[in-house]
Motif scaffolding. Sequence first.
Motif, mmCIF file in Angstrom:
data_model
loop_
_atom_site.group_PDB
_atom_site.id
_atom_site.type_symbol
_atom_site.label_atom_id
_atom_site.label_comp_id
_atom_site.label_asym_id
_atom_site.label_seq_id
_atom_site.Cartn_x
_atom_site.Cartn_y
_atom_site.Cartn_z
ATOM 1 N N GLN A 93 0.830 -1.194 0.000
ATOM 2 C CA GLN A 93 0.000 0.000 0.000
ATOM 3 C C GLN A 93 0.863 1.242 0.000
ATOM 4 O O GLN A 93 1.991 1.230 0.465
ATOM 5 N N VAL A 94 0.322 2.285 -0.545
ATOM 6 C CA VAL A 94 1.011 3.570 -0.601
ATOM 7 C C VAL A 94 0.091 4.635 -0.034
ATOM 8 O O VAL A 94 -1.113 4.637 -0.298
ATOM 9 N N GLN A 95 0.648 5.499 0.757
ATOM 10 C CA GLN A 95 -0.103 6.630 1.269
ATOM 11 C C GLN A 95 0.492 7.902 0.696
ATOM 12 O O GLN A 95 1.717 8.089 0.695
ATOM 13 N N LEU A 96 -0.378 8.769 0.222
ATOM 14 C CA LEU A 96 0.032 10.072 -0.309
ATOM 15 C C LEU A 96 -0.662 11.157 0.506
ATOM 16 O O LEU A 96 -1.883 11.099 0.696
ATOM 17 N N VAL A 97 0.112 12.120 0.958
ATOM 18 C CA VAL A 97 -0.438 13.198 1.763
ATOM 19 C C VAL A 97 -0.019 14.525 1.156
ATOM 20 O O VAL A 97 1.183 14.836 1.098
ATOM 21 N N GLU A 98 -1.003 15.315 0.743
ATOM 22 C CA GLU A 98 -0.735 16.624 0.180
ATOM 23 C C GLU A 98 -0.728 17.675 1.286
ATOM 24 O O GLU A 98 -1.405 17.536 2.305
ATOM 25 N N SER A 99 0.025 18.726 1.039
ATOM 26 C CA SER A 99 0.036 19.884 1.948
ATOM 27 C C SER A 99 0.398 21.110 1.147
ATOM 28 O O SER A 99 0.853 21.006 0.007
ATOM 29 N N GLY A 100 0.197 22.273 1.764
ATOM 30 C CA GLY A 100 0.612 23.508 1.126
ATOM 31 C C GLY A 100 -0.512 24.324 0.527
ATOM 32 O O GLY A 100 -0.271 25.428 0.034
ATOM 33 N N GLY A 101 -1.720 23.800 0.547
ATOM 34 C CA GLY A 101 -2.830 24.573 0.023
ATOM 35 C C GLY A 101 -3.190 25.728 0.935
ATOM 36 O O GLY A 101 -2.665 25.858 2.048
ATOM 37 N N GLY A 102 -4.081 26.577 0.442
ATOM 38 C CA GLY A 102 -4.503 27.702 1.259
ATOM 39 C C GLY A 102 -5.171 28.765 0.425
ATOM 40 O O GLY A 102 -5.550 28.532 -0.728
ATOM 41 N N TYR A 141 -2.736 5.201 -6.936
ATOM 42 C CA TYR A 141 -2.951 5.711 -5.583
ATOM 43 C C TYR A 141 -3.174 7.211 -5.619
ATOM 44 O O TYR A 141 -2.574 7.918 -6.434
ATOM 45 N N TRP A 142 -3.997 7.659 -4.681
ATOM 46 C CA TRP A 142 -4.374 9.068 -4.612
ATOM 47 C C TRP A 142 -4.276 9.582 -3.178
ATOM 48 O O TRP A 142 -4.518 8.841 -2.221
ATOM 49 N N GLY A 143 -3.944 10.867 -3.080
ATOM 50 C CA GLY A 143 -4.004 11.526 -1.790
ATOM 51 C C GLY A 143 -5.416 12.030 -1.525
ATOM 52 O O GLY A 143 -6.308 11.890 -2.365
ATOM 53 N N GLN A 144 -5.586 12.625 -0.358
ATOM 54 C CA GLN A 144 -6.905 13.120 0.047
ATOM 55 C C GLN A 144 -7.191 14.510 -0.498
ATOM 56 O O GLN A 144 -8.342 14.957 -0.470
ATOM 57 N N GLY A 145 -6.183 15.189 -0.969
ATOM 58 C CA GLY A 145 -6.379 16.499 -1.557
ATOM 59 C C GLY A 145 -6.069 17.643 -0.615
ATOM 60 O O GLY A 145 -6.118 17.503 0.605
#
Length: 126
Positions: A1-10, A115-119
Amino acid sequence: QVQLVESGGGLVQAGGSLRLSCAASGRTFSRYAMGWFRQGPGKEREFVAGISWTGIRTYYADSVKGRFTISRDNAKNTGYLQMNSLEQEDTADYYCAADFGSAAVVPRSAPGYDYWGQGTQVTVSS
């Protein structure tokens, strides 16, 4: 399994910049292409940018060419999307995705990714 976590939005004013990050964990010893997609209010998810494992191949949607830059740091298992000259039309939820099918081929449609991150949400104000 792969986990992707996005950050930096705003929230940013039109003309401003943001840098999104996508941290991968899990099956990161394998090579994979990475893509960024976005989905605006009432719109379908669309391809924004993609990059091969080595970073040699990059692709962009016409709407972001010259303003966005995709990159990656495989040592950190992290991908980036530098967004400059932001426009209100860039307002959307941004998702990163990984494709383990081919490290060299970069899919430009959502079904190509495993695989996809949560956005992360990006809002550009006038």
